[in-house]
Design a protein around this motif. Structure first.
Motif, short mmCIF file in Angstrom:
data_model
loop_
_atom_site.label_atom_id
_atom_site.label_comp_id
_atom_site.label_asym_id
_atom_site.label_seq_id
_atom_site.Cartn_x
_atom_site.Cartn_y
_atom_site.Cartn_z
N PRO A 229 0.72 -1.20 0.01
CA PRO A 229 -0.07 0.11 0.01
C PRO A 229 0.95 1.25 -0.06
O PRO A 229 0.47 2.28 -0.74
CB PRO A 229 -0.74 -0.16 1.36
CG PRO A 229 -0.90 -1.65 1.35
CD PRO A 229 0.35 -2.26 0.95
N THR A 230 2.04 1.22 0.66
CA THR A 230 2.83 2.61 0.80
C THR A 230 3.50 2.64 -0.30
O THR A 230 4.18 3.94 -0.70
CB THR A 230 3.57 2.46 1.93
OG1 THR A 230 4.43 1.25 1.96
CG2 THR A 230 3.01 2.65 3.38
N GLU A 231 3.70 1.67 -1.26
CA GLU A 231 4.47 1.94 -2.47
C GLU A 231 3.41 2.50 -3.63
O GLU A 231 3.97 2.44 -4.70
CB GLU A 231 4.89 0.56 -2.94
CG GLU A 231 6.21 0.21 -1.99
CD GLU A 231 6.69 -1.21 -2.39
OE1 GLU A 231 5.99 -2.07 -3.05
OE2 GLU A 231 7.52 -1.72 -1.63
N ARG A 232 2.20 2.67 -3.48
CA ARG A 232 1.32 2.88 -4.63
C ARG A 232 1.77 4.47 -5.10
O ARG A 232 1.91 5.40 -4.55
CB ARG A 232 -0.23 2.87 -4.03
CG ARG A 232 -0.62 1.63 -3.69
CD ARG A 232 -2.00 1.71 -3.18
NE ARG A 232 -2.28 2.93 -2.55
CZ ARG A 232 -3.67 3.28 -2.20
NH1 ARG A 232 -4.54 2.77 -2.72
NH2 ARG A 232 -3.93 4.43 -1.54
N ALA A 233 1.60 4.41 -6.52
CA ALA A 233 1.89 5.74 -7.09
C ALA A 233 1.12 6.68 -6.59
O ALA A 233 1.44 7.94 -6.34
CB ALA A 233 1.62 5.63 -8.59
N ILE A 234 -0.14 6.51 -6.24
CA ILE A 234 -1.32 7.58 -5.77
C ILE A 234 -0.74 8.28 -4.37
O ILE A 234 -0.76 9.22 -3.99
CB ILE A 234 -2.46 7.17 -5.47
CG1 ILE A 234 -3.60 8.32 -5.49
CG2 ILE A 234 -2.73 6.18 -4.63
CD1 ILE A 234 -3.55 8.97 -6.52
N ASP A 235 0.10 7.47 -3.73
CA ASP A 235 0.55 7.98 -2.42
C ASP A 235 2.06 8.62 -2.63
O ASP A 235 2.44 9.37 -1.43
CB ASP A 235 0.86 6.80 -1.43
CG ASP A 235 -0.33 5.82 -1.38
OD1 ASP A 235 -1.47 6.49 -0.91
OD2 ASP A 235 -0.20 4.63 -1.26
N ARG A 236 2.41 8.80 -3.87
CA ARG A 236 3.38 9.70 -4.01
C ARG A 236 3.06 11.03 -4.40
O ARG A 236 4.04 12.06 -4.59
CB ARG A 236 4.40 8.90 -5.20
CG ARG A 236 5.08 7.74 -4.72
CD ARG A 236 6.44 7.34 -5.46
NE ARG A 236 5.87 6.87 -6.91
CZ ARG A 236 5.74 5.67 -7.02
NH1 ARG A 236 5.77 4.63 -6.04
NH2 ARG A 236 5.30 5.10 -8.22
N THR A 237 1.71 11.28 -4.71
CA THR A 237 1.52 12.45 -5.20
C THR A 237 1.47 13.47 -3.88
O THR A 237 1.10 13.15 -2.79
CB THR A 237 -0.05 12.64 -5.52
OG1 THR A 237 -0.10 11.64 -6.71
CG2 THR A 237 -0.62 13.78 -6.06
N ARG A 238 2.09 14.73 -4.11
CA ARG A 238 2.47 15.48 -3.07
C ARG A 238 1.07 16.54 -2.89
O ARG A 238 0.63 16.91 -3.69
CB ARG A 238 3.76 16.24 -3.28
CG ARG A 238 4.91 15.61 -3.49
CD ARG A 238 5.40 14.97 -2.50
NE ARG A 238 6.81 14.12 -2.58
CZ ARG A 238 7.97 14.99 -2.65
NH1 ARG A 238 7.77 16.18 -2.21
NH2 ARG A 238 8.80 14.66 -2.81
N ARG A 239 0.93 16.81 -1.61
CA ARG A 239 0.10 17.74 -1.18
C ARG A 239 0.74 18.97 -1.62
O ARG A 239 1.76 19.52 -1.21
CB ARG A 239 -0.36 17.66 0.22
CG ARG A 239 -1.40 18.56 0.61
CD ARG A 239 -2.16 18.18 2.03
NE ARG A 239 -2.74 16.75 1.84
CZ ARG A 239 -3.94 16.39 1.44
NH1 ARG A 239 -4.82 17.42 0.98
NH2 ARG A 239 -4.16 15.20 1.49
N CYS A 240 -0.04 19.95 -2.17
CA CYS A 240 0.44 21.30 -2.94
C CYS A 240 -0.44 22.37 -2.24
O CYS A 240 -1.55 22.31 -1.92
CB CYS A 240 0.39 21.41 -4.36
SG CYS A 240 1.31 19.96 -5.17
N ALA A 241 0.21 23.50 -2.07
CA ALA A 241 -0.20 24.76 -1.27
C ALA A 241 -0.72 25.63 -2.57
O ALA A 241 -1.38 26.74 -2.16
CB ALA A 241 0.66 25.32 -0.36
#
Ligand SMILES: O=C(O)C(=O)C[C@]1(C(=O)O)C=C[C@@H](O)C=C1
Length: 120
Positions: free
Chosen positions: A4-16
């Motif tokens: 689960p922690t290797e999923r691409a979606i989890d690499r999307t950064r939160r942006c301001a």
């Protein structure tokens, strides 16, 4: 199976900001475009290896690829329908390119299989 922690979606950064969003998109496009160009190189090789123009479009292979990338999209936490739409559009563009390459290679006399078939 993908952790689960290797999923691409989890690499999307939160942006301001939108600037930050677009910087990330530009950086990913700088990775994606060279890969697409490399993929396109295989259309030229496919055009060299396929004896007949009618073999350029291969519906069974298209459906195999769609099935495969939908499963990968789901495993990466993405939207299978979005990835399928991208892949179908991409493959149509590549099929058109492969036809152009097929015609170019034929005109240049670089399709030995075809020449053998059409020899008197
Ligand atoms: O696998 C092939 O036969 C290809 O030419 C490659 C490719 C693709 O883009 O992956 C392109 C055309 C075919 O319709 C199927 C797949």
């Amino acid at each position: 199976m993908t952790h689960p922690t290797e999923r691409a979606i989890d690499r999307t950064r939160r942006c301001a900001s939108m600037d930050e969003v677009r910087r990330h998109i530009d950086a990913l496009d700088d990775t994606l475009v060279p890969l697409l160009v490399e993929r396109g190189g295989y259309m030229t090789q496919a055009a060299t290896l396929k004896p007949l123009a009618s073999q350029v479009r291969d519906e069974a292979r298209i459906e195999d690829i769609v099935r495969r990338v939908r499963a990968r999209a789901a495993a990466e936490g993405g939207e299978p329908d979005v990835i399928e739409a991208i892949y179908r559009a991409m493959m149509e563009a590549f099929i058109a390119f492969e036809h152009r390459e097929f015609d170019r290679l034929t005109a240049e006399g670089r399709k030995p299989q075809l020449q053998q078939e059409t020899a008197p």
